[in-house]
Motif scaffolding. Sequence first.
Motif, PDB file in Angstrom:
ATOM      1  N   ASN A  57       0.717  -1.197  -0.003  1.00  0.00           N
ATOM      2  CA  ASN A  57      -0.156   0.020  -0.137  1.00  0.00           C
ATOM      3  C   ASN A  57       0.698   1.301  -0.009  1.00  0.00           C
ATOM      4  OD1 ASN A  57      -2.688  -1.177  -0.103  1.00  0.00           O
ATOM      5  ND2 ASN A  57      -2.690  -1.796   2.012  1.00  0.00           N
ATOM      6  N   ASN A  58       2.174   1.118   0.439  1.00  0.00           N
ATOM      7  CA  ASN A  58       3.125   2.155   0.223  1.00  0.00           C
ATOM      8  C   ASN A  58       3.013   2.600  -1.241  1.00  0.00           C
ATOM      9  OD1 ASN A  58       6.245   3.332   0.491  1.00  0.00           O
ATOM     10  ND2 ASN A  58       4.881   4.051   2.204  1.00  0.00           N
ATOM     11  N   GLY A  59       3.283   1.608  -2.079  1.00  0.00           N
ATOM     12  CA  GLY A  59       3.228   1.748  -3.562  1.00  0.00           C
ATOM     13  C   GLY A  59       1.966   2.251  -3.864  1.00  0.00           C
ATOM     14  N   VAL A 122       9.249  10.353  -5.956  1.00  0.00           N
ATOM     15  CA  VAL A 122       8.410  10.218  -4.903  1.00  0.00           C
ATOM     16  C   VAL A 122       8.723   8.645  -4.573  1.00  0.00           C
ATOM     17  CG1 VAL A 122       6.113   9.549  -4.310  1.00  0.00           C
ATOM     18  CG2 VAL A 122       6.531  11.594  -5.632  1.00  0.00           C
ATOM     19  N   ASP A 123       9.260   8.596  -3.414  1.00  0.00           N
ATOM     20  CA  ASP A 123       9.470   7.040  -3.070  1.00  0.00           C
ATOM     21  C   ASP A 123       8.439   6.340  -2.216  1.00  0.00           C
ATOM     22  OD1 ASP A 123      10.675   5.028  -1.451  1.00  0.00           O
ATOM     23  OD2 ASP A 123      11.577   6.362  -0.021  1.00  0.00           O
ATOM     24  N   GLY A 124       7.682   5.408  -3.119  1.00  0.00           N
ATOM     25  CA  GLY A 124       6.619   4.800  -2.470  1.00  0.00           C
ATOM     26  C   GLY A 124       7.298   3.071  -2.612  1.00  0.00           C
ATOM     27  N   LEU A 125       8.506   2.764  -2.276  1.00  0.00           N
ATOM     28  CA  LEU A 125       8.844   1.393  -2.656  1.00  0.00           C
ATOM     29  C   LEU A 125       8.504   0.610  -1.276  1.00  0.00           C
ATOM     30  CD1 LEU A 125      10.498  -0.277  -4.557  1.00  0.00           C
ATOM     31  CD2 LEU A 125      12.375   0.368  -3.134  1.00  0.00           C
ATOM     32  N   LEU A 126       8.641   1.190  -0.095  1.00  0.00           N
ATOM     33  CA  LEU A 126       8.428   0.388   0.993  1.00  0.00           C
ATOM     34  C   LEU A 126       8.029   1.191   2.243  1.00  0.00           C
ATOM     35  CD1 LEU A 126      11.490  -1.882   0.862  1.00  0.00           C
ATOM     36  CD2 LEU A 126       9.494  -2.785   0.696  1.00  0.00           C
ATOM     37  N   GLY A 127       7.009   0.821   2.748  1.00  0.00           N
ATOM     38  CA  GLY A 127       6.490   1.588   3.978  1.00  0.00           C
ATOM     39  C   GLY A 127       6.723   0.765   5.176  1.00  0.00           C
ATOM     40  N   SER A 154       9.596  11.044   0.438  1.00  0.00           N
ATOM     41  CA  SER A 154       9.471   9.689   0.642  1.00  0.00           C
ATOM     42  C   SER A 154       7.857   9.318   1.314  1.00  0.00           C
ATOM     43  CB  SER A 154      10.426   9.169   1.770  1.00  0.00           C
ATOM     44  OG  SER A 154      11.466   8.667   1.388  1.00  0.00           O
ATOM     45  N   VAL A 155       7.248   8.400   0.932  1.00  0.00           N
ATOM     46  CA  VAL A 155       6.200   8.146   1.454  1.00  0.00           C
ATOM     47  C   VAL A 155       5.974   7.491   2.590  1.00  0.00           C
ATOM     48  CG1 VAL A 155       3.767   7.178   0.907  1.00  0.00           C
ATOM     49  CG2 VAL A 155       5.071   8.065  -1.050  1.00  0.00           C
ATOM     50  N   ASP A 156       5.381   8.054   3.618  1.00  0.00           N
ATOM     51  CA  ASP A 156       5.282   7.471   4.985  1.00  0.00           C
ATOM     52  C   ASP A 156       6.739   7.255   5.884  1.00  0.00           C
ATOM     53  OD1 ASP A 156       3.792   6.633   7.311  1.00  0.00           O
ATOM     54  OD2 ASP A 156       3.340   4.593   6.338  1.00  0.00           O
ATOM     55  N   ILE A 157       7.728   6.500   5.247  1.00  0.00           N
ATOM     56  CA  ILE A 157       8.848   6.526   5.762  1.00  0.00           C
ATOM     57  C   ILE A 157       9.950   6.138   4.557  1.00  0.00           C
ATOM     58  CG2 ILE A 157       8.577   3.924   6.292  1.00  0.00           C
ATOM     59  CD1 ILE A 157      10.115   4.760   9.061  1.00  0.00           C
ATOM     60  N   PRO A 158      11.171   6.686   4.821  1.00  0.00           N
ATOM     61  CA  PRO A 158      12.335   6.484   3.750  1.00  0.00           C
ATOM     62  C   PRO A 158      12.369   5.050   3.672  1.00  0.00           C
ATOM     63  CG  PRO A 158      13.246   7.904   5.129  1.00  0.00           C
ATOM     64  CD  PRO A 158      11.700   7.479   5.919  1.00  0.00           C
ATOM     65  N   SER A 159      12.159   4.329   2.419  1.00  0.00           N
ATOM     66  CA  SER A 159      12.145   2.920   2.113  1.00  0.00           C
ATOM     67  C   SER A 159      13.161   2.220   2.479  1.00  0.00           C
ATOM     68  CB  SER A 159      11.942   2.654   0.326  1.00  0.00           C
ATOM     69  OG  SER A 159      10.794   3.313   0.064  1.00  0.00           O
ATOM     70  N   GLY A 160      13.156   0.934   3.405  1.00  0.00           N
ATOM     71  CA  GLY A 160      14.282   0.514   3.887  1.00  0.00           C
ATOM     72  C   GLY A 160      14.494   0.757   5.621  1.00  0.00           C
TER      73      GLY A 160
HETATM   74  K   LIG Z   1       8.365   4.890   1.370  1.00  0.00           K
END
Ligand SMILES: [K+]
Length: 485
Positions: A57-59, A122-127, A154-160
């Motif tokens: 859902n981060n994506g 926009v970083d929506g890889l991993l939340g 970053s969406v929600d949190i930087p991925s990783g």
């Molecule tokens: K993210």
Amino acid sequence: MQFLATPAQAAQIDRYMIETLEIPGLLLMEQAATAIFHEIAALFPPCRVLLVAGSGNNGGDAWAAARILLTHGYDVAIGAASLTLPPDADANMRYFSHTSRITLLTPDTLDSFFSRDAAVIVDGLLGTGLSRPASGLYGEIIRRINAHPAKVVSVDIPSGISGETGAGQTAVTADITVTFQYAKPGHLLFPGRSHTGRLVVAKIGPEAGRPPLHLQWADTFSLPPRAADTNKGTYGRLAIFAGSRGMAGAAALAARGALAAGAGLTTVYTCEYVQDVLQHTLSSVTAQAIGGNPAYIAAEGSVLENCQARAYAAGPGLGQHAETLPLLRSIAQSSLPKVLDADGLNLLAADGSLSFGANTVLTPHPKEFSRLSGCSMEDILSSPLDTAGAFAKQHGVVLLLKGATTIVSDGAKACLVTAGAPSMAKGGSGDVLTGVIGALLAQGLSPFMAAYGGAYLCGKAGETAAARKGDYAPTAEDTVYFLGR
Ligand SMILES: [K+]
Ligand SMILES: NC(=O)C1=CN([C@@H]2O[C@H](COP(=O)(O)OP(=O)(O)OC[C@H]3O[C@@H](n4cnc5c(N)ncnc54)[C@H](OP(=O)(O)O)[C@@H]3O)[C@@H](O)[C@H]2O)[C@@H](O)CC1
């Protein structure tokens, strides 16, 4: 203070909003995407935006943001790590399914996708669904995002980065992170904090009736204004037990911190040598030599009965003298509000004296905490919230674990203090903090509040000192000088 939610709590709150409040998940995703859009629109007029979307859902948030950006004139291109998505994310992805804006990210397509010019990624890889360290294709995508000259949102949190602990070796370094409903501990704990950039907390749903949260961010603190008809007695008598030959400065800094934080009456109980120094340098405190040894404190607990204090602060510069232990034990076991730091903690830890009365604040740095708790430095640094909380609960104390992000826990609730500056990583800072917390205890604040309030006030003073004097020059005296300014 604002509440923080761990990833598990964030998921619970999402479920609560969807199942109990009957707010469709798609609507929450739209709110999240709108918040991302607003952050981008505030900084950039329509421009090229690359959006990177993962398998969760981060994506989905990134797909929804892509749609909103497109309808506002932005030129969007989406790099998808997966096209198999949960339902809400899938619905947002389908908006683009008959366009040429999607690139399925594989080792073969990474170069061409990330070679495009863009003002924003926009970083929506991993939340918050991160379940293992990022590696393989995901690690490579993260490296490409970090290498691109565009600003990263970053969406929600930087991925990783783990939302729970802030851990993450391979992680996006964002300029802005837009998180939803509540910030996560991983935004404030290192290394996550250094990957987060400017943190925006966007409300995407109602707060009423949500499951209880126990972790807060101490992002404000102020003492109440003083009433006009008060006197020094109103603000409490603080007894500081500090100093030994060669470490008079620690006692002086604790006393200066206490004065600047508003203690009504401050007395330093110390050895003859330090008493002499203090009487020549500090005019607003009284200094009393106890125990008969000129070089260090060697007193029995009976001195406590005569000092009529409302709070104790003990530890700075005491040295490692076994003769100081009986007094320290009496202080630790009394029920009067007290803060124990530095050599005070080391002496008690070395002796195995870990019995504390009510109203105790302990302020170790990680190494001192390792000696106290028996936990390895590795465990403390990788799970600071858990180790601090477990110790606080077991010993019935408020534990303040010093660090670039300071943790305060009473075993049931905890808060994080991010105020501070790298210039404070210097001898003397802890002595000032002890004095400040002691002063707040003497003024009647609860141990938990005095601990985070002291850390916040000192941190803000350190930030002001750094703003005026840079990252290197400020001293602990500057922290005292800028307290409250
Ligand atoms: K993210
Ligand atoms: N629910 C809601 O209402 C709302 C949620 N919101 C948004 O949802 C986000 C949370 O969504 P989420 O739970 O789907 O998790 P997310 O972070 O997208 O990733 C899960 C996927 O990643 C995979 N995966 C994990 N680690 C991996 C790794 N190292 N390398 C590779 N893959 C890895 C994992 O695979 P698995 O662990 O199952 O094998 C799974 O497929 C949250 O951050 C917020 O942005 C907002 O829209 C507000 C409303």
